[in-house]
Design a protein around this motif. Structure first.
Motif, PDB file in Angstrom:
ATOM      1  N   GLY A   1      99.700  46.238  62.048  1.00  0.00           N
ATOM      2  CA  GLY A   1      98.410  45.938  61.427  1.00  0.00           C
ATOM      3  C   GLY A   1      98.541  45.010  60.234  1.00  0.00           C
ATOM      4  O   GLY A   1      97.766  44.052  60.080  1.00  0.00           O
TER       5      GLY A   1
ATOM      6  N   ALA B   1     102.519  51.194  63.387  1.00  0.00           N
ATOM      7  CA  ALA B   1     101.125  50.756  63.321  1.00  0.00           C
ATOM      8  C   ALA B   1     100.842  50.004  62.035  1.00  0.00           C
ATOM      9  O   ALA B   1     100.129  48.986  62.033  1.00  0.00           O
ATOM     10  N   ILE B   2     101.387  50.475  60.914  1.00  0.00           N
ATOM     11  CA  ILE B   2     101.168  49.775  59.642  1.00  0.00           C
ATOM     12  C   ILE B   2     101.795  48.391  59.679  1.00  0.00           C
ATOM     13  O   ILE B   2     101.203  47.400  59.232  1.00  0.00           O
TER      14      ILE B   2
ATOM     15  N   SER C   1      96.981  49.485  71.442  1.00  0.00           N
ATOM     16  CA  SER C   1      96.031  50.558  71.108  1.00  0.00           C
ATOM     17  C   SER C   1      96.654  51.949  71.174  1.00  0.00           C
ATOM     18  O   SER C   1      96.318  52.796  70.331  1.00  0.00           O
TER      19      SER C   1
ATOM     20  N   PHE D   1      99.594  41.468  61.387  1.00  0.00           N
ATOM     21  CA  PHE D   1      98.487  40.742  62.012  1.00  0.00           C
ATOM     22  C   PHE D   1      97.433  40.367  60.979  1.00  0.00           C
ATOM     23  O   PHE D   1      96.905  39.241  60.991  1.00  0.00           O
ATOM     24  N   ALA D   2      97.118  41.309  60.067  1.00  0.00           N
ATOM     25  CA  ALA D   2      96.091  41.022  59.062  1.00  0.00           C
ATOM     26  C   ALA D   2      96.522  39.880  58.151  1.00  0.00           C
ATOM     27  O   ALA D   2      95.722  38.965  57.855  1.00  0.00           O
TER      28      ALA D   2
ATOM     29  N   VAL E   1      97.178  43.045  70.128  1.00  0.00           N
ATOM     30  CA  VAL E   1      96.981  44.032  69.057  1.00  0.00           C
ATOM     31  C   VAL E   1      95.903  45.036  69.430  1.00  0.00           C
ATOM     32  O   VAL E   1      96.077  46.255  69.285  1.00  0.00           O
ATOM     33  N   PHE E   2      94.769  44.540  69.920  1.00  0.00           N
ATOM     34  CA  PHE E   2      93.621  45.419  70.124  1.00  0.00           C
ATOM     35  C   PHE E   2      93.606  46.107  71.492  1.00  0.00           C
ATOM     36  O   PHE E   2      92.888  47.082  71.678  1.00  0.00           O
TER      37      PHE E   2
ATOM     38  N   TRP F   1      97.123  57.438  64.276  1.00  0.00           N
ATOM     39  CA  TRP F   1      95.956  58.148  63.759  1.00  0.00           C
ATOM     40  C   TRP F   1      96.071  59.648  64.006  1.00  0.00           C
ATOM     41  O   TRP F   1      95.739  60.458  63.124  1.00  0.00           O
TER      42      TRP F   1
ATOM     43  N   PHE G   1      98.333  52.610  67.751  1.00  0.00           N
ATOM     44  CA  PHE G   1      97.393  52.940  66.684  1.00  0.00           C
ATOM     45  C   PHE G   1      96.787  54.322  66.893  1.00  0.00           C
ATOM     46  O   PHE G   1      96.586  55.065  65.922  1.00  0.00           O
TER      47      PHE G   1
END
Length: 855
Positions: A289, A285-286, A263, A292-293, A258-259, A270, A266
């Motif tokens: 995110g 991305a949503i 990247s 994962f969240a 994810v990070f 943005w 994301f």
């Protein structure tokens, strides 16, 4: 068009090394002179008791211990073949070649060329990439590395056999570029600096970064699926502590995906939000995110569903598609970069005609300068001939397949290849003012006018994304206010995951990637993403003649002996006179002789008359070979009627070469361009596909119309300039045609760029390939029709994939919004949907199997 040989700054230096009396030291069986030569390097052995060693049962002598150790080292792992007659290495170039090369080497230390080829590093160090001409194997690479590493100031030298490149780093004040080139020449390797452009470096960094991210995502996906599968199949039987441990392990493995791997997604989302543009990265991305969240929250709390497998799978598939798209984008190059690679780096500038000159960078040339262009070199700038006469291959610029004669007062163009004799030129235009640069400017304008289909796709994607986000928000609001607030977040995530446009985003790239891979196996390399889509809509194909439908080279079409002369004897005489010549006619005559090479004939008193032919004494008989009037002048009293020296040929564009003696004509050779073996097959298949063919060429109008009649092409235009070709295509487009242009010369670059889609023959000019949407890497032109057929099949597959993706979303989104599909079920559905799209697309790979042998 016929392509002149791609040459280094001095093509004459690249000939094989001349034989030497000290070539081989072969032990007792050799003569006394050979025993005094070092077996490894060939230098004289002056010691009365030289070093010796037994190699393969033979006694070999050496000039020093280093050569002895190196030879023994090479023999041990099986590199003995390097000491054969054809592959012998480590022998310095001969003195004449070295004296000719030294001024060129020195030119690479001038500020202009150092800025072009040498890359400055920190702490006063420098780096350069060299291209040795005759590096063959790992032993060559090892020798180059060892020898360069011992040079003053050199810190490292890395030779790559696969790319035939050597990267050298040194302390700038302790070594020069000329010193490095001389050091390589000292062991038998002629090398030249190789320019690694800034674009190449950026491309490599982008590919490397995306590959690393894709590798992390793929590894994370495989590891997470190892933990997810037992949960899906045996969750009820797994101990709660073990279940929680597997969730924490999946969480840890998903973090880098994810990070790090995701990247760019994301970052793209943005940027889209900042520009108030709903791109495809936003819902992706949503979804990533949110998935994962929610999974992280469920892992921390110890209750709820986790979707780490769906997140990692989605990222891995998406990055794979983006990597394939990146490779396609990077395959094209700007016209300016290809122009810089077309012209030589140095030239010989003169102070006065007939005098010796100095080797200077081409960047220093100014209008009015006097330069000398030797045979085998490329003209660096536009100019007028001051002294000398020669024949130049201008096919890359004008479309003329035959070399043209240029003498005093006539104009020559930058990029022309000098085939025969040295010329002294007065420069008239340099840099951006040359004819070559004008063609590039036309190319760049045509590229800027190419339609951008991505605009429509972005608009559709924007509406889709906005609708998707609106549905997800509405679902969360309804569940939070009226149905079940405790399940509102999970249902909203399910909607986002199940409708995540993975299948939609893969539908087109997966099909394009599969079709691109299939065509690459057939030798058709796509360089722009829109190529397949546009090929599927082609209605008209505009074909060049020389180098596209024909080979672009002379071949002997007929040999007609005269005056009871023997055909075989005449061919042997002509071959003996032309042996070693670089002129296209010379190569054609030598190639036609096959086994009868004329090697046994003695040739003396050779005289080359540019634009006329050759005169020599062959086996005691004076002969002439060339134009009819030139050969006839040798036999003024032969009694032959003028009609005997006829120059008619089978068709316009053919060339007649005469062989004659003082007694009269001996034979006439008819040379002509030859059609490619697959040209008839290409034209038949194009007609079967229902497209209309046009033959548009810069060659003589009579020759072009003859070839059009020969090929059965009704739409034809000859003697057309590069701008005229572009206008021809523009007129077709105004009538609603979707045009595919096929060519290979620089003069074809504007028409390749003007057409909606274009294919360049890979054997042609790099600049033509820069403006093309696809490149054919071989001469099998029938694959052009294959590209059209595959593109139409790809269009059907894309439509199927898009239809399935929309159908899946129409069915799955309502089910997820009503709570009937949970998030984990949505993840599986999304993955299966993506796999189905990919599997359908990769059916196109079957088109990659060649239909014909030799293709």
């Amino acid at each position: 068009m016929s392509s002149p040989p791609v040459t280094s700054p001095s093509a004459s230096l690249l000939a094989p090394y001349p034989p030497s009396a000290l070539r081989d030291a072969l032990g007792p069986a050799a003569d006394a002179g050979a025993r005094l030569a070092c077996f490894h390097c060939g230098l004289p052995v002056t010691d009365t008791e030289p070093l010796a060693a037994e190699l393969d049962g033979s006694r070999r002598v050496f000039c020093c211990g280093g050569c002895q150790a190196l030879a023994q080292t090479l023999y041990a792992p099986g590199f003995a073949h390097l000491y054969g007659d054809e592959a012998r290495f480590a022998r310095p170039i001969d003195d004449d070649a070295r004296r000719e090369a030294e001024p060129i080497w020195a030119a690479y230390d001038t500020p202009e060329l150092r800025a072009q080829f040498v890359r400055p590093l920190d702490s006063g160090r420098a780096e350069i990439t060299l291209a040795p001409e005759n590096i063959r194997c790992a032993a060559c690479a090892w020798l180059i590395e060892q020898h360069l590493s011992r040079q003053p100031g050199v810190e490292s030298a890395v030779a790559n056999v696969a790319t035939r490149r050597v990267v050298v780093r040194w302390r700038d004040g302790a070594q020069t570029v000329a010193g490095l080139l001389a050091a390589l020449a000292g062991i038998g390797y002629m090398a030249w600096p190789f320019e690694v452009s800034r674009t190449d470096q950026q491309d490599r960094r982008a590919r490397r970064g995306l590959l690393m991210r894709m590798a992390v995502a793929m590894l994370g996906m495989m590891q997470v699926m190892m933990y997810a599968w037992p949960i899906y199949t045996h969750e009820a039987t797994i101990d709660p502590g073990q279940l929680q441990l597997m969730r924490w392990a999946s969480f840890a493995l998903t973090l880098p995906v994810v990070f790090y791997a995701a990247s760019p997604i994301f970052a793209g989302a943005w940027r889209s939000l900042r520009q108030r543009h709903m791109g495809m990265d936003v819902p992706v991305a949503i979804g990533i995110g949110a998935g994962f969240a929610a999974s992280a929250l469920a892992t921390v709390r110890g209750v709820g569903e986790v979707y780490f497998d769906s997140v990692t799978m989605f990222v891995a598939f998406l990055l794979l598609a983006r990597y394939l798209e990146l490779r396609v984008r990077q395959a094209s190059r700007s016209g300016a970069e290809m122009l810089a690679r077309q012209l030589p780096a140095t030239c010989e500038r003169l102070v006065a005609t007939g005098e010796a000159g100095e080797r200077v960078p081409v960047a220093r040339l100014r209008a009015g300068d006097l330069i000398r262009v030797k045979a085998g070199e490329i003209v660096p700038a536009d100019g007028a001939v001051v002294a000398g006469a020669s024949e130049l291959d201008e096919s890359m610029l004008t479309g003329e397949s035959r070399p043209v004669r240029r003498a005093a007062g006539e104009t020559v163009l930058a990029g022309s290849f000098n085939t025969a004799s040295p010329l002294e030129l007065r420069i008239t235009r340099v840099g951006a003012g040359t004819r070559l640069a004008e063609i590039v400017a036309v190319l760049d304008r045509a590229l800027a006018e190419k339609p951008r289909l991505a605009t429509l796709a972005d608009r559709v994607a924007g509406w889709f994304v906005a609708t998707l986000l609106g549905l997800a928000a509405l679902t969360g609001l309804v569940w939070g206010l009226w149905i079940d607030p405790s399940r509102a977040l999970l249902v909203t995530i399910a909607v986002l995951v199940v409708s995540c446009p993975c299948a939609l985003s893969l539908a087109t790239p997966a099909a394009l990637a599969a079709a691109g891979a299939a065509l690459s196996r057939r030798g058709v390399l796509l360089t722009r993403g829109h190529a397949l889509e546009t090929l599927a809509r082609v209605t008209d194909v505009v074909l060049d003649k020389t180098g596209t439908l024909t080979e672009g080279r002379f071949a002997v079409a007929a040999v007609e002996p005269l005056a009871d002369a023997d055909r075989t004897r005449c061919q042997a005489l002509a071959t003996a006179m032309e042996r070693g010549g670089e002129h296209p006619i010379a190569r054609a005559l030598v190639a036609a002789a096959q086994g009868n090479s004329g090697m046994s004939l003695q040739v003396s008193d050779m005289r080359n008359v540019p634009g006329q032919g050759l005169e020599a004494i062959v086996d005691g008989q004076r002969l002439r070979l060339g134009r009819a009037d030139f050969v006839a002048a040798l036999a003024p009293d032969s009694g032959q009627a003028p009609d005997t020296w006829r120059s008619d040929a089978d068709h316009p564009g053919a060339t007649v070469v005469w062989l004659g003696a003082p007694a009269g004509p001996l034979a006439r050779f008819v040379l002509a361009d030859v059609e490619r073996t697959q040209t008839p097959q290409l034209l038949v298949r194009l007609r079967e596909l229902g497209v209309r063919c046009h033959l548009v060429s810069g060659d003589h109008a009579e020759a072009v119309h003859w070839w059009a009649s020969h090929f059965g092409i009704a739409c034809v235009a000859g003697a057309v300039t590069p701008e005229g070709k572009r206008d021809y295509v523009a007129r077709l487009q105004q009538g609603g045609a979707v045009v595919l242009a096929v060519g290979d010369g620089i003069n074809d670059a504007p028409v390749l760029a003007q057409a909606q889609v274009s294919i360049a023959i890979g054997s042609g000019a790099p600049l033509a390939q820069a403006g093309a949407d696809a490149v054919l890497t071989h001469g099998g032109v029938a694959e052009i029709a294959t590209a059209l057929a595959v593109s139409r099949r790809t269009r059907r597959v894309v439509r199927q994939n898009l239809g399935w993706a929309f159908f899946y979303n129409v069915v799955a989104i309502p089910l997820a919004a009503t709570g009937l599909v949970t998030a984990w079920m949505a993840g599986i559905g999304m993955s299966l949907s993506s796999l189905l799209v990919v599997a359908n697309a990769w059916r196109l790979l079957r088109a990659g199997k060649p239909r014909h042998k030799g293709v």
